[in-house]
Structure formats: structure tokens, C-alpha cells
Design a protein around this motif. Structure first.
Motif, mmCIF file in Angstrom:
data_model
loop_
_atom_site.group_PDB
_atom_site.id
_atom_site.type_symbol
_atom_site.label_atom_id
_atom_site.label_comp_id
_atom_site.label_asym_id
_atom_site.label_seq_id
_atom_site.Cartn_x
_atom_site.Cartn_y
_atom_site.Cartn_z
ATOM 1 N N SER A 209 1.096 -1.240 0.455
ATOM 2 C CA SER A 209 -0.576 -0.316 0.232
ATOM 3 C C SER A 209 0.802 0.758 -0.307
ATOM 4 C CB SER A 209 -1.009 -0.083 1.385
ATOM 5 O OG SER A 209 -0.201 0.569 2.330
ATOM 6 N N GLY A 210 0.586 2.535 -0.455
ATOM 7 C CA GLY A 210 1.230 3.810 -0.694
ATOM 8 C C GLY A 210 1.017 4.629 -1.558
ATOM 9 N N LEU A 211 1.165 5.860 -2.057
ATOM 10 C CA LEU A 211 1.214 6.214 -2.773
ATOM 11 C C LEU A 211 1.708 6.679 -4.326
ATOM 12 C CD1 LEU A 211 1.707 9.573 -0.165
ATOM 13 C CD2 LEU A 211 -0.264 8.171 -0.746
ATOM 14 N N LEU A 212 1.086 6.570 -5.278
ATOM 15 C CA LEU A 212 1.535 6.721 -6.566
ATOM 16 C C LEU A 212 2.405 7.263 -7.021
ATOM 17 C CD1 LEU A 212 -0.903 4.845 -8.157
ATOM 18 C CD2 LEU A 212 1.119 3.489 -7.015
ATOM 19 N N LEU A 213 3.253 7.874 -6.784
ATOM 20 C CA LEU A 213 4.364 9.047 -7.045
ATOM 21 C C LEU A 213 5.128 8.942 -8.359
ATOM 22 C CD1 LEU A 213 6.333 9.845 -3.611
ATOM 23 C CD2 LEU A 213 4.329 10.588 -4.777
#
Length: 221
Positions: A97-101
Motif C-alpha cells: 500500500s502507498g502513494l503513487l509518485l
């Protein structure tokens, strides 16, 4: 019909006993990114609009948009700010899980700033984290209760206030909601009450809960 607003206020053993006062002169890191070019992700013009509007509330804000919004830039700067605001795409599932950068991994997919990366970063200065992307309450199994969700990891590191989402949000209405949230928050309301005020205001314009009820406030009252 009665208005519905669900604002779970979760505490954590590592929560700080005192929360520093946040005002317009506080240091903020504001990030907007739709991820890497290989993901075929829908462009989020409203995410950039949202980020610039949020940054406008904080004259000392560090604004990272698209190509500047890399995992390295975020991990380097997040430990030096009191407010972190992200607008863009997020991912939760398959054990990650995380933020797409901005940037790409070896498979050509967008670089993922994972919740696990936060475990090695000093978040002692961070007072408020707003994760304005789809389903940011969810962790690696795609569920709100996942121990590795961004919201839970931040809370476990003592961040007093975290705003995250329960479902895939509409970027245009999220941008409006965040404008209202910061107006109320910087006027002196607590994070959960500022969110409730923003939701109530947006509900007058867009009655359908999908557009105004996705965000939850976690942490201190």
C-alpha cells in the motif's frame, strides 16, 4: 433525511501528549502526482488544482507537482514539515500500500511510496497528514483494518491528526472539500470538526454522500 457524518477518532499509544499549534506560517509539504507514465492512470487535473490551493494557505509550503513528486523528494522533506498533504493516486492491495509518485519501477509501473517506508523516517515534527487519494485508509490487503495502511503507520509514529479516505474519491469534489477544510482548520477548529464543517458545507452543494463523506479523521480530538 438526516445528515450522516462518520468521523472515527482513534488514539494510539505513541500519540504525542501535546500537539503543536498549526497556523498559516507552519511548514507544509504539498504533493500532487498521478504516478508514472506506465500505469495508464487517469490524469487528475483537479489534484494539481487541489495541491496549489492547499499550498496557497501556507506561504512557506514546499510544493511538489508531477515530475518533482518522487519518492526520494517526499521521504527527504516529510521529516521537516508540520503538515503533509497528498493529492493524487494511491494503491492498496496485493500485500502493498502507498502513494503513487513520479518515476517507475523495474516493471514500468509508477513508483510506490509505501507505508513501510515511513517506518524509517522521523515524523516527530509532523502534526497533520491529509491523504487525499482513493481508499487511503486501506493497507496491503485492501482493508481499513490492515496494520500497514498509511493512516495506521502514521498514527503509530505519533502523528496527531491523519485524514484518509474510505473509498475511491472524486477528485473535483475532494479539491472543494479540502479548500473548505483548511479554511475552517486554520480558523481554529480541530481537525475532525473542520472536516465535519467542510462536509456539511459541501453536502449543501452535492447531496450524494459519495462526494462529501469519504474522508475520516483519525487521531486526537
Amino acid at each position: 433525511d438526516q445528515p450522516v457524518s462518520y468521523l472515527p477518532i482513534l488514539s494510539h499509544p505513541n500519540s504525542r501528549s501535546e500537539t503543536a499549534h498549526i497556523n498559516s506560517q507552519s511548514n507544509a509539504l504539498v504533493v500532487a502526482s498521478a504516478g508514472g507514465s506506465g500505469d495508464r492512470l487517469r490524469p487528475l487535473a483537479d489534484a494539481v488544482i487541489e495541491a496549489k490551493a492547499v499550498a496557497h494557505h501556507f506561504p512557506r509550503a514546499r510544493l511538489l507537482v508531477e515530475t518533482e513528486a518522487t519518492p526520494n523528494a517526499v521521504s527527504t522533506q516529510i521529516s521537516h514539515v508540520e503538515i503533509f498533504h497528498f493529492a493524487g493516486h494511491a494503491y492498496g492491495g496485493g500485500g502493498r500500500s502507498g502513494l503513487l509518485l513520479n518515476g517507475e519501477d523495474s516493471s514500468g509501473n509508477a513508483a510506490l511510496f509505501e507505508a513501510s517506508a515511513l517506518k524509517t523516517i522521523d515524523l516527530s515534527e509532523l502534526q497533520l497528514a491529509v491523504l487525499s487519494a482513493c481508499s487511503t485508509e486501506n493497507g496491503g490487503e485492501g482493508l481499513p483494518g490492515d496494520f500497514d495502511s498509511l493512516a495506521r503507520v502514521m498514527l503509530s509514529h505519533g502523528v496527531p491528526h491523519v485524514l484518509a479516505t474510505r473509498w475511491n474519491v472524486d477528485s473535483a469534489s475532494s479539491a472543494l472539500l479540502m479548500e473548505m477544510f483548511y479554511d475552517s482548520f486554520l480558523a481554529g477548529a480541530s481537525a475532525p470538526h473542520a472536516l465535519a464543517t467542510a462536509e456539511a458545507t459541501l453536502r449543501q452543494r452535492v447531496p450524494l454522500p459519495y462526494y462529501w463523506a469519504a474522508f475520516d479523521a483519525f487521531g486526537e480530538n
